[in-house]
Structure formats: C-alpha cells, structure tokens
Design a protein around this motif. Structure first.
Motif, short mmCIF file in Angstrom:
data_model
loop_
_atom_site.label_atom_id
_atom_site.label_comp_id
_atom_site.label_asym_id
_atom_site.label_seq_id
_atom_site.Cartn_x
_atom_site.Cartn_y
_atom_site.Cartn_z
N THR A 121 0.84 -1.20 0.00
CA THR A 121 0.00 0.00 0.00
C THR A 121 0.87 1.25 0.00
O THR A 121 2.08 1.20 0.27
N ILE A 122 0.22 2.40 -0.24
CA ILE A 122 0.90 3.70 -0.18
C ILE A 122 1.46 3.95 1.21
O ILE A 122 2.60 4.41 1.36
N ASP A 123 0.67 3.63 2.23
CA ASP A 123 1.13 3.86 3.59
C ASP A 123 2.38 3.02 3.90
O ASP A 123 3.30 3.49 4.57
N GLU A 124 2.40 1.78 3.44
CA GLU A 124 3.57 0.93 3.65
C GLU A 124 4.79 1.50 2.91
O GLU A 124 5.92 1.44 3.40
N ALA A 125 4.53 2.06 1.74
CA ALA A 125 5.62 2.67 0.97
C ALA A 125 6.19 3.87 1.71
O ALA A 125 7.42 4.05 1.79
#
Length: 198
Positions: A189-193
């Motif tokens: 996900t974007i948050d993980e990135a």
C-alpha cells in the motif's frame, strides 16, 4: 550418452574394482550383461537394486554417485528403487549422491528423496554440472564434499510455488544460501511505501 557427457566435462568415469564386478555379477538378470561404468541397474533386475547400488557406492574408486532414474509404474517397484538409493546414501554419507530424473517422479518417490536429502535434478546436464562442482571442490580442498542441505526457507518457497519464482521469492532463496542482497522493502500500500521510505 552419460559417459560421453561426463568425459566432455572433464570428469573421469572410473573403472570398477574387481571386487565390485564380482559382487554385481552375483545379481545379474542377464548373464551376458557387461559390468561397465556407467552401469545399467536394470540389467541386474529390480530385485537386486539394493545390492547393486550398495556395491557401486562401496567401490574404492567411487568419489561421487550420479544415477539416472525413471518413474516406476507401481508402488512396489518405486519402493525397491528409492530404498536402494536411500539405504546406500545412509551407509556411505561421505559420498555425494545425485539423481537425475527428466521424467516427473511420483509424489511418494519425491517425498522420500527430499526427506533423505538426496537431490533429484530434471536435467542430465545439470547433474553433470553438479558432479563437476563437487569434484572441483574436492580437488581444491582435498576433502570429500558433502551434498548441501536445502534450507527450510527454500523448501517452503519451492513447495508453495506453481511456476516461475517471483523476484522476491528468488531473492529470498538466494538470501537463505547466504547471498547478500541490497536492502529493500516489499510493500502493498501507499502507507507501507511511506513507512518504508522513512
């Protein structure tokens, strides 16, 4: 064909010691069979696989053991085959054993060889390459090489894959063998990135 490919790779196909020839001659299915290296185990008959494989491994000139395996139609025949290899590998743990099976083996066979840590390759050329590597190590160190143990992480990846490995799976397998890789994060996900970037 196997002897020719081994010779091309610079590997000696040693002659059998007289005692090996004598031992195998006691178990020949066809009296006219010639006992040469490579030896066709089928000429001895499946009832004698165990005795003949043991004789080959016990030969004083044997530095490594490479055998061509074909899948057997019945459970009894398969058991005769894999028992011969496994028993010999256990009795002579310092002699590397590698099997080549271009045709897909049955699950019961594969399970036995995996548990016994006997590598089964699908290509004759791969088998010869492994023999070449083992002999090179032996010549360089003067020691009898052992067949490498497959890390549990690699086994897990191979058991779960159904085709070509992904980049991450390939890197995980290499890392399990001690090959260093650049640090990276696998994200979904974007948050993980964002977290990985920080």
């Amino acid at each position: 064909m196997l002897a020719d490919r081994l010779a091309e790779a610079g590997l000696n196909v040693e002659k059998f010691a007289p005692e090996t020839v004598e031992a195998i001659s006691q178990h020949l299915q066809y009296d006219s069979a010639t006992i040469l290296n490579p030896f066709d185990l089928g000429l001895g008959g499946r009832d004698h696989y165990k005795a003949n494989v043991r004789s080959l491994m016990a030969d004083p000139n044997t530095g490594a053991f490479l055998s061509f395996v074909i899948p057997m139609a019945t459970a009894k025949k398969r058991e005769q085959t894999y028992t011969a290899y496994v028993d010999a590998a256990n009795e002579f743990p310092n002699i590397p054993m590698v099997l080549v099976a271009p045709s897909e083996l049955h699950e019961d066979e594969k399970e036995v060889y995996t548990k016994a840590k006997i590598p089964v390759l699908s290509s004759t050329l791969d088998g010869i390459a492994v023999m070449k590597a083992l002999m090179t190590v032996a010549e360089d160190t003067g020691a009898q090489p052992e067949v490498a143990v497959v890390p549990d992480q690699v086994k897990q990846v191979l058991e779960q894959c159904s085709g070509a490995l992904s980049e991450k799976e390939s890197k995980d397998m290499l890392a399990a063998y001690g090959v260093k890789m650049p640090k990276e994060h696998f994200i979904h996900t974007i948050d993980e990135a964002k977290a990985a970037l920080r």
